[in-house]
Design an enzyme around this catalytic site. Structure first.
Site, mmCIF file in Angstrom:
data_model
loop_
_atom_site.group_PDB
_atom_site.id
_atom_site.type_symbol
_atom_site.label_atom_id
_atom_site.label_comp_id
_atom_site.label_asym_id
_atom_site.label_seq_id
_atom_site.Cartn_x
_atom_site.Cartn_y
_atom_site.Cartn_z
ATOM 1 N N CYS A 19 0.827 -1.207 0.000
ATOM 2 C CA CYS A 19 0.000 0.000 0.000
ATOM 3 C C CYS A 19 0.864 1.261 0.000
ATOM 4 O O CYS A 19 1.685 1.463 0.887
ATOM 5 C CB CYS A 19 -0.899 -0.001 1.222
ATOM 6 S SG CYS A 19 -1.904 1.489 1.369
ATOM 7 N N CYS A 292 -3.571 7.691 35.012
ATOM 8 C CA CYS A 292 -2.707 8.726 35.575
ATOM 9 C C CYS A 292 -1.462 8.828 34.698
ATOM 10 O O CYS A 292 -0.627 7.922 34.694
ATOM 11 C CB CYS A 292 -2.346 8.353 37.007
ATOM 12 S SG CYS A 292 -1.498 9.633 37.917
#
Length: 321
Positions: A19, A292
């Site tokens: 691709c 976090c």
């Protein structure tokens, strides 16, 4: 092929590596590259369409045409980059793209390019990096036809979709396995704290970092790769002193690992593409999660800049109530 253009010597190279969306960015940002164009070559008809190429009707392959200054970047260097983007022992295509249109081929313009391509193939075979024969072809160049505008610089215009495609196709995992990244240059590209956090699994100071109190709308991306990670829509003040999020912008963007350091058991969060250390995720008492994250692992892109930077797909987040 060489030519004089206002006293500037330029050459062209044509590579087929599956691709063409995934074959532009590895070359496009290198110094000495003048232009990278997605297109078609190797077939028998003029001006083929994407549909004709993809289905094998035209006999063409998806390729990239690279115009470069050989005084800055050499053809040998382009070959080195090329080999690190493909599966050279796959005869049936490249990764999830199957068929003749997705073969790996080096198209040479002259005998010098042919000689260099053949030698680079021999060098790779003798390196022992791959345990199977290399089947990438080296062929005389044929006419090149630019692809439709939609396909040009796809990785810039559709950064999110490009990242998803590269990952789901299997290309990303293959390249990580056979061509692990040299991270030495990151020391120059990142600040000491960014390097410490992302590459050495460090933690920055709470309540003294860039984004823990950010109240602007936008998304957070990996400071190393630009991979989308979190949205301000999911950010909240957890009181911990670091940016906290209810969830990633996509679950596939992060990887969870068991962290046994510091005499405790925690769940570490890393970015999937760049493998950057981001922070930790914790189970809250109400069964929700708190991600976090270190500010130093992130780059914030304001909502108004998303389209300009290639993240327009994420604008929908801020149109939703």
């Amino acid at each position: 092929m060489e030519c004089e253009n206002n006293q500037l010597t330029v050459e062209t190279a044509i590579f087929a590596g599956g691709c063409f969306w995934c074959m532009v960015s590895p070359f496009d940002q290198k110094e000495g590259i003048i232009e990278v164009v997605s297109g078609y070559s190797g077939g028998s008809i003029e001006n083929p369409t994407y549909s004709q190429v993809k289905t094998g009707q035209s006999g063409h392959m998806e390729v990239v045409k690279i115009t470069f200054n050989p005084e800055i970047i050499t053809y040998d260097q382009l070959l080195d980059i090329y080999w690190q983007q493909i599966n050279p022992f796959d005869e049936g295509g490249q990764f999830s793209d199957r068929g003749s249109a997705y073969q790996s081929v080096i198209f040479y313009h002259n005998q010098q390019q042919k000689k260099k391509a053949e030698q680079s193939k021999i060098d790779l075979e003798e390196s022992g990096r791959f345990d199977r024969p290399i089947v990438t072809k080296i062929l005389q160049s044929k006419p090149f036809y630019p692809a439709e505008e939609y396909h040009q610089n796809f990785y810039q215009k559709n950064a999110f979709r490009y990242a998803l495609y590269q990952r789901s196709s299997g290309r990303e995992a293959f390249l990580k396995k056979y061509w692990p990244r040299d991270r030495s240059k990151l020391k120059d590209a990142l600040t000491p704290m960014q390097y410490y956090v992302t590459q050495e699994n460090g933690t920055e100071q709470p309540f003294d970092n860039e984004y823990w109190q950010n109240d602007k709308e936008g998304i957070y991306v990996d400071i190393v790769s630009g991979e989308p990670l979190f949205s301000s829509k999911d950010q909240y003040d957890s009181g911990c002193g670091w940016p906290s999020f209810k969830k990633p912008v996509m679950s596939a963007s992060v990887v969870e690992n068991i962290d046994l350091s510091h005499r405790m058991t925690r769940t570490e969060i890393r970015s999937r593409e760049a493998d950057s250390h981001l922070g930790h995720v914790f189970e809250e008492s109400n069964k929700s999660k708190r991600y976090c994250i270190n500010s130093a692992a992130l780059r914030f892109i304001p909502k108004e800049c998303l389209e300009e930077e290639g993240y327009s797909d994420f604008l929908i987040l801020f149109r939703m109530k």
